[in-house]
Scaffold this motif. Structure first.
Motif, PDB file in Angstrom:
ATOM      1  N   GLU A 143       0.827  -1.200   0.000  1.00 43.63           N
ATOM      2  CA  GLU A 143       0.000   0.000   0.000  1.00 43.63           C
ATOM      3  C   GLU A 143       0.865   1.254   0.000  1.00 43.63           C
ATOM      4  OE1 GLU A 143      -1.676  -1.532   3.362  1.00 43.63           O
ATOM      5  OE2 GLU A 143      -3.573  -2.128   2.449  1.00 43.63           O
TER       6      GLU A 143
ATOM      7  N   VAL B  65      -5.691   3.095   4.412  1.00 41.39           N
ATOM      8  CA  VAL B  65      -6.592   2.627   5.468  1.00 41.39           C
ATOM      9  C   VAL B  65      -7.747   1.854   4.849  1.00 41.39           C
ATOM     10  CG1 VAL B  65      -7.882   3.318   7.493  1.00 41.39           C
ATOM     11  CG2 VAL B  65      -5.993   4.712   6.711  1.00 41.39           C
ATOM     12  N   LYS B  66      -7.968   0.654   5.352  1.00 36.74           N
ATOM     13  CA  LYS B  66      -8.913  -0.213   4.687  1.00 36.74           C
ATOM     14  C   LYS B  66     -10.176  -0.496   5.485  1.00 36.74           C
ATOM     15  CE  LYS B  66      -6.653  -0.004   1.197  1.00 36.74           C
ATOM     16  NZ  LYS B  66      -5.589  -0.820   0.706  1.00 36.74           N
ATOM     17  N   SER B  67     -10.354   0.222   6.553  1.00 40.00           N
ATOM     18  CA  SER B  67     -11.583   0.015   7.307  1.00 40.00           C
ATOM     19  C   SER B  67     -11.875   1.280   8.082  1.00 40.00           C
ATOM     20  CB  SER B  67     -11.438  -1.160   8.264  1.00 40.00           C
ATOM     21  OG  SER B  67     -12.495  -1.129   9.189  1.00 40.00           O
ATOM     22  N   GLU B  68     -13.156   1.611   8.182  1.00 44.15           N
ATOM     23  CA  GLU B  68     -13.496   2.825   8.920  1.00 44.15           C
ATOM     24  C   GLU B  68     -13.098   2.701  10.385  1.00 44.15           C
ATOM     25  OE1 GLU B  68     -15.539   0.784   7.556  1.00 44.15           O
ATOM     26  OE2 GLU B  68     -17.230   0.280   8.843  1.00 44.15           O
TER      27      GLU B  68
ATOM     28  N   TYR C  32     -16.143   4.493  15.298  1.00 45.16           N
ATOM     29  CA  TYR C  32     -16.030   3.319  14.439  1.00 45.16           C
ATOM     30  C   TYR C  32     -14.894   2.419  14.877  1.00 45.16           C
ATOM     31  CZ  TYR C  32     -19.078   5.856  11.309  1.00 45.16           C
ATOM     32  OH  TYR C  32     -20.126   6.526  10.769  1.00 45.16           O
TER      33      TYR C  32
ATOM     34  N   PHE D  81     -14.297   9.822  13.509  1.00 39.91           N
ATOM     35  CA  PHE D  81     -14.460   8.381  13.320  1.00 39.91           C
ATOM     36  C   PHE D  81     -14.169   7.602  14.596  1.00 39.91           C
ATOM     37  CE2 PHE D  81     -13.717  10.101   9.156  1.00 39.91           C
ATOM     38  CZ  PHE D  81     -14.785   9.554   8.475  1.00 39.91           C
TER      39      PHE D  81
ATOM     40  N   GLU E 289     -16.519 -16.010  12.409  1.00 38.30           N
ATOM     41  CA  GLU E 289     -17.314 -16.662  11.369  1.00 38.30           C
ATOM     42  C   GLU E 289     -16.618 -17.897  10.829  1.00 38.30           C
ATOM     43  OE1 GLU E 289     -20.224 -13.621   9.025  1.00 38.30           O
ATOM     44  OE2 GLU E 289     -18.091 -13.571   8.620  1.00 38.30           O
ATOM     45  N   VAL E 290     -15.323 -17.722  10.596  1.00 36.08           N
ATOM     46  CA  VAL E 290     -14.568 -18.859  10.091  1.00 36.08           C
ATOM     47  C   VAL E 290     -14.611 -20.002  11.097  1.00 36.08           C
ATOM     48  CG1 VAL E 290     -12.277 -19.658   9.406  1.00 36.08           C
ATOM     49  CG2 VAL E 290     -13.080 -17.443   8.649  1.00 36.08           C
TER      50      VAL E 290
ATOM     51  N   TYR F  51     -31.592 -17.293  19.626  1.00 35.59           N
ATOM     52  CA  TYR F  51     -30.772 -16.687  20.672  1.00 35.59           C
ATOM     53  C   TYR F  51     -31.656 -16.108  21.761  1.00 35.59           C
ATOM     54  CZ  TYR F  51     -32.122 -12.401  18.324  1.00 35.59           C
ATOM     55  OH  TYR F  51     -32.851 -11.391  17.762  1.00 35.59           O
TER      56      TYR F  51
ATOM     57  N   ILE G 239      -5.778   5.155   0.243  1.00 37.99           N
ATOM     58  CA  ILE G 239      -4.881   4.074  -0.160  1.00 37.99           C
ATOM     59  C   ILE G 239      -4.452   3.219   1.034  1.00 37.99           C
ATOM     60  CG2 ILE G 239      -2.613   3.557  -1.150  1.00 37.99           C
ATOM     61  CD1 ILE G 239      -2.945   5.974  -2.928  1.00 37.99           C
TER      62      ILE G 239
ATOM     63  N   LYS H 183     -17.826 -21.774  11.075  1.00 41.27           N
ATOM     64  CA  LYS H 183     -18.000 -22.635   9.899  1.00 41.27           C
ATOM     65  C   LYS H 183     -17.705 -24.085  10.232  1.00 41.27           C
ATOM     66  CE  LYS H 183     -18.697 -20.391   5.926  1.00 41.27           C
ATOM     67  NZ  LYS H 183     -18.651 -20.409   4.495  1.00 41.27           N
TER      68      LYS H 183
ATOM     69  N   TYR I  71      -9.964   4.654  10.789  1.00 42.49           N
ATOM     70  CA  TYR I  71      -9.935   6.071  10.424  1.00 42.49           C
ATOM     71  C   TYR I  71      -9.460   6.921  11.608  1.00 42.49           C
ATOM     72  CZ  TYR I  71     -12.233   5.867   5.824  1.00 42.49           C
ATOM     73  OH  TYR I  71     -12.523   5.656   4.511  1.00 42.49           O
TER      74      TYR I  71
ATOM     75  N   VAL J 158     -14.938 -10.282  13.569  1.00 42.45           N
ATOM     76  CA  VAL J 158     -16.104 -11.046  13.138  1.00 42.45           C
ATOM     77  C   VAL J 158     -15.718 -12.147  12.156  1.00 42.45           C
ATOM     78  CG1 VAL J 158     -18.347 -10.897  12.037  1.00 42.45           C
ATOM     79  CG2 VAL J 158     -17.579  -9.068  13.490  1.00 42.45           C
ATOM     80  N   ARG J 159     -14.784 -11.803  11.274  1.00 44.14           N
ATOM     81  CA  ARG J 159     -14.422 -12.792  10.264  1.00 44.14           C
ATOM     82  C   ARG J 159     -13.821 -14.033  10.909  1.00 44.14           C
ATOM     83  NH1 ARG J 159     -13.091 -13.946   5.014  1.00 44.14           N
ATOM     84  NH2 ARG J 159     -11.196 -15.147   4.820  1.00 44.14           N
TER      85      ARG J 159
END
Lengths: 291, 389
Positions: free
Chosen positions: B20, B48-51, B170, B167, B182-183, B265, B46, B186, B54, B178-179
């Motif tokens: 980057e 920063v990829k997530s709020e 955020y 921000f 989630e994984v 839930y 370029i 699975k 920020y 979360v990802r």
């Protein structure tokens, strides 16, 4: 500013943008990297791609992602079943595999002779591994079809806009290749501009009252889904169509169902927010300022 | 160019990579920017990829480019605050003495120093700059000589935008995201063939067609779907407050995972009693007996809670923390019922195991297998949930 030779996106007539967003779009175009747009639902992520296409006068290719979408479908599909069928019943020459290769949306965007805008809509709807499967293709803007020994190279690097609702987190490797922008809910002055674009003849006091009510609703923390730009636009349209007198708007908030889409939110609004409001205004009317 | 900015970002825990950074350099070399304002947006888009980052970006930007505009502004704010006699009136004598003991220069110097040292947002506490604390710097704080910082209106210059730090909300300094959850979720998968036979089994079709001497024969098969049903029970009690965010992550991961056959839930407060609740405020109650009657035993059950409560809350009749709940069965009896009814249950505890040496935690741990709510613990718990009985 020296930006010659590059497409400069300024925001089209019916799509008002903030400075940050315009900048992000132009950077993405200039560097030939995908632009990843996130933000609350209803802040105009999808419309951005339409606006870029219109402003720069480019063709728009839309790839809508669903939970069942596979990355491969965006590149090409080898219709084996058709070929099998043709070999049995058809008169076609089945040795020509090419006719059974159908380019997907990404493939079409690469193969196009002119520069196009490619919208990959709601990338987070797909499987977790979906973005990873597209890494190389988006990086090099080319892919190989083993069946025909062909490589599809992007004639013109398309302007790729990817939207995400953050339902799933995107993998780091994917993010690293993107230009990122988070569309916020516009501040009141930008919002005024946006509303004016949609309703050029709107009366000032109606606009003012509607915005006051809108932002005070957004301040309620207990809402599951806060209203955003698209809901506001719908609501104002209803207000104009119903000719609601402007002094009633922020007091009664008519047609709140247009702004609040979740049942629980609507219940909360009716039972808590409005009651409190009525109580306080009643108190103000009868007993004057509180002691 | 600006290489130190890269390291400043890294220091503020913004995940930036060389790739980057090179892209930013490429953009800069093309002559894209003419002022600091352009640079602010260009670099943010370029790098920063997530709020969520920020805010850290704003902080890093402020720090790196401070030499350009910021100090006069900060000093200005402080001076104007001190100049306002009303502010001094608000202090008690003791506090005034305290403030007077620190000369203005000293105060400014100290502020500068702390600004430099501070690497993250800070709420509460008595030293760092932040909100709700008792440090002399920050806002909504309780320190009598506190100087309110940030939140000034307007906008325009990049420094001002960075200073607004809009921000902040955020932001998420998380160990689990979360990802990852989630994984992990699975792994909760048992594939069954269900639904109509509408999937073409290509391999078998080719096979059958060959056997048929080229006469086409289609073989259809059923779609494979996950048969796992999940029941998530979460403690929404007061002692769980520090973990509210962690729990909401787990919840949103489970909620957005589309691969469960069914997902239910409920919330409880400290321990499960006669009713479970559909909402955190615990207004919308459903009888625990009703749930045990209506849900099949093959639901996988995850309970989340710190398991930390007064012993009476766990083992006594009418022991619920709210007297009006008047539970007719002790919490532990309810937990045993759950453990007996459902074949697979686990308890996830957000507290690290070193705090588990407490009577109620130990007792619950005997009834339900307990795991720490971290990525490792989650993986272990899921293994426990998926084993065949």
């Amino acid at each position: 500013m020296n930006k010659d030779g590059f497409d400069q996106f300024k925001g089209s007539q019916d799509y008002v943008t903030s400075e940050a967003l315009r900048n992000a779009v132009n950077v993405a175009i200039a560097l030939g990297r995908p632009l990843l747009v996130r933000g609350e639902p209803g802040t105009g992520k999808t419309l951005l791609a339409h606006s870029i296409a219109r402003d720069l006068n480019k063709k728009l290719i839309v790839w809508n992602i669903k939970s069942t979408t596979k990355a491969q479908e965006g590149l090409y599909i080898y219709d084996t079943v058709q070929r099998l069928n043709d070999s049995r019943f058809g008169d076609k020459d089945v040795s020509d595999i090419k006719q059974y290769i159908k380019l997907g949306k990404l493939g079409q965007a690469f193969a196009s002779e002119e520069k196009v805008v490619l919208l990959i809509d709601e990338v987070d709807k797909a499987d977790l591994e979906f973005p990873n499967d597209l890494l190389n293709e988006l990086d090099e803007m080319s892919f190989y079809i083993p069946e025909t020994y062909e490589t599809i190279n992007a004639v013109q690097r398309p302007i790729v806009v990817i939207t995400s609702n953050a339902e799933k987190e995107l993998p780091d490797a994917f993010l690293r290749r993107c230009i990122f922008h988070y569309i916020e809910v516009p501040d009141p002055s930008l919002m005024e501009e946006i509303v004016n674009v949609h309703f050029p003849k709107i009366k000032n006091n109606l606009l003012h009252e509607a915005l006051t009510a809108f932002y005070s609703l957004r301040r309620i923390d207990n809402l599951r889904k806060k209203p955003s730009t698209s809901e506001l636009i719908d609501w104002i349209q209803v207000l104009i169509a119903s000719a609601t007198p402007h002094e009633d708007i922020s007091r009664q908030v008519p047609f709140a169902g247009t702004l609040l889409k979740k049942e629980t939110d609507y219940d909360y609004f009716v039972n808590n927010y409005m009651k409190k409001k009525q109580a306080s205004s009643a108190a103000a009317n009868t007993s004057g300022p509180p002691q | 160019m600006f290489t130190d900015f890269f390291y400043t970002l890294k220091e503020k825990k913004v995940p930036v990579s060389i790739t980057e950074w090179m892209a930013l350099m490429e953009a800069l070399s093309k002559g894209y920017i003419s002022n600091l304002n352009d640079f602010y947006y260009l670099a943010r888009a370029i790098l920063v990829k997530s709020e969520a980052y920020y805010d850290q970006y704003d902080v890093a930007f402020q720090e790196y480019f401070r030499g350009i505009e910021a100090p006069p502004e900060i000093a200005e704010q402080i001076l104007s605050w001190l100049r306002d006699p009303i502010n001094k009136m608000l202090l008690s004598d003791e506090e005034r003495a305290l403030l007077d003991s620190m000369a203005l220069d000293e105060l400014l110097e100290e502020l500068e120093k702390r600004l430099k040292e501070q690497t993250e947002q800070h709420d509460g506490g008595d030293y760092w700059i932040g909100r709700g604390g008792t440090s002399p710097f920050g806002h909504s704080g309780e320190h009598p000589g506190g100087i309110r910082m940030g939140g000034s209106g307007g906008g325009g210059s990049a420094m001002q935008i960075a200073e607004q730090r809009q921000f902040r909300n955020y932001r998420s300094d998380l160990t689990l995201d979360v990802r990852q959850i989630e994984v992990a979720l699975k792994g909760l998968r048992r594939l069954d063939h269900t639904g109509p036979e509408d999937q073409l089994d290509l391999d078998k079709t080719i096979d059958a067609t060959c056997r048929n001497a080229g006469e086409l024969e289609f073989i259809w098969t059923r779609d494979r779907k996950n048969a796992v049903k999940l029941l998530l029970l979460m403690d929404a009690g007061g002692s769980m407050e520090p973990f509210a965010h962690l729990c909401s992550l787990l919840f949103s991961a489970a909620h957005s995972s589309t691969h469960f056959k069914d997902f239910q839930y409920y919330y409880f407060h400290n321990c499960v009693y006669d009713a479970l609740y559909k909402d955190i405020e615990r207004r919308d109650g459903v009888g625990t007996d009703h749930i045990l009657r209506t849900l099949e035993p093959d639901y996988k059950v995850i309970l989340v809670g710190d398991a930390w409560m007064a012993t009476s809350e766990l083992i006594d009749m009418y022991g619920a923390i709210y007297y009006y709940e008047r539970n007719h069965k002790a919490g532990i009896v309810r937990l045993k019922q759950i453990a007996e009814h459902f074949t697979h249950c686990v308890w996830l505890n957000p507290e690290p195991p070193r705090y588990w040496n407490h009577p109620t935690v130990l007792t619950i741990g005997k009834v339900l297998p307990m795991f720490e709510l971290t990525l490792d613990g989650l993986h272990q718990a899921i293994k426990k949930l998926i084993v065949k009985r």
